[in-house]
Design a protein around this motif. Sequence first.
Motif, short mmCIF file in Angstrom:
data_model
loop_
_atom_site.label_atom_id
_atom_site.label_comp_id
_atom_site.label_asym_id
_atom_site.label_seq_id
_atom_site.Cartn_x
_atom_site.Cartn_y
_atom_site.Cartn_z
N VAL A 81 -7.83 -21.79 -7.63
CA VAL A 81 -6.94 -22.93 -7.49
C VAL A 81 -7.50 -24.43 -7.60
O VAL A 81 -7.07 -25.15 -8.57
CB VAL A 81 -5.99 -23.09 -6.17
N GLU A 82 -8.81 -24.70 -7.22
CA GLU A 82 -9.53 -25.88 -7.31
C GLU A 82 -9.76 -26.05 -8.69
O GLU A 82 -9.62 -27.22 -9.41
CB GLU A 82 -10.59 -26.05 -6.36
N LYS A 83 -10.34 -24.97 -9.40
CA LYS A 83 -10.67 -25.17 -10.85
C LYS A 83 -9.52 -25.34 -11.73
O LYS A 83 -9.55 -26.05 -12.74
CB LYS A 83 -11.20 -23.58 -11.42
N LEU A 84 -8.13 -24.84 -11.21
CA LEU A 84 -7.11 -25.00 -12.09
C LEU A 84 -6.65 -26.58 -11.87
O LEU A 84 -6.29 -27.16 -13.13
CB LEU A 84 -5.87 -24.23 -11.36
N PHE A 85 -6.89 -27.15 -10.90
CA PHE A 85 -6.39 -28.42 -10.81
C PHE A 85 -7.56 -29.20 -11.46
O PHE A 85 -7.14 -30.35 -11.89
CB PHE A 85 -6.77 -28.86 -9.14
N GLN A 86 -8.80 -28.97 -11.59
CA GLN A 86 -9.61 -29.64 -12.33
C GLN A 86 -9.59 -29.71 -13.64
O GLN A 86 -9.59 -30.87 -14.62
CB GLN A 86 -11.30 -29.35 -12.10
#
Length: 113
Positions: A104-109
């Motif tokens: 999810v953090e990768k998606l936001f980045q």
Amino acid sequence: MATIRNLKIKTSSCKRIVKELSSYEKEVEREAAKTADMKEKGADPYDLKQQENVLAESRMMIPDCRKRLESSLADLKGILAELEEANQKEGPEVTEAESTVADVEKLFQTTES
């Protein structure tokens, strides 16, 4: 009191919202193409207006879905922190939750850049 059961629920919730977000993004692309096609073909103004409304509704869902995903991610991180404090940070559920947080953090980045 964080439990493994709560961790599973929050992990599943995050995964579900990621799928929803992806679905809404695809829907916006599909509806935008349909709207452009209708404009090219000179569709009836009423039909075109209705299609633009459908597209606008789809676009409104993306920020809402992102907000829910941010909230769900914060909840998941909170439960992971509580489990770490209670020294219960092992097992397949914890590994899956950590993997979901990273995804999810990768998606936001990627969407911010």
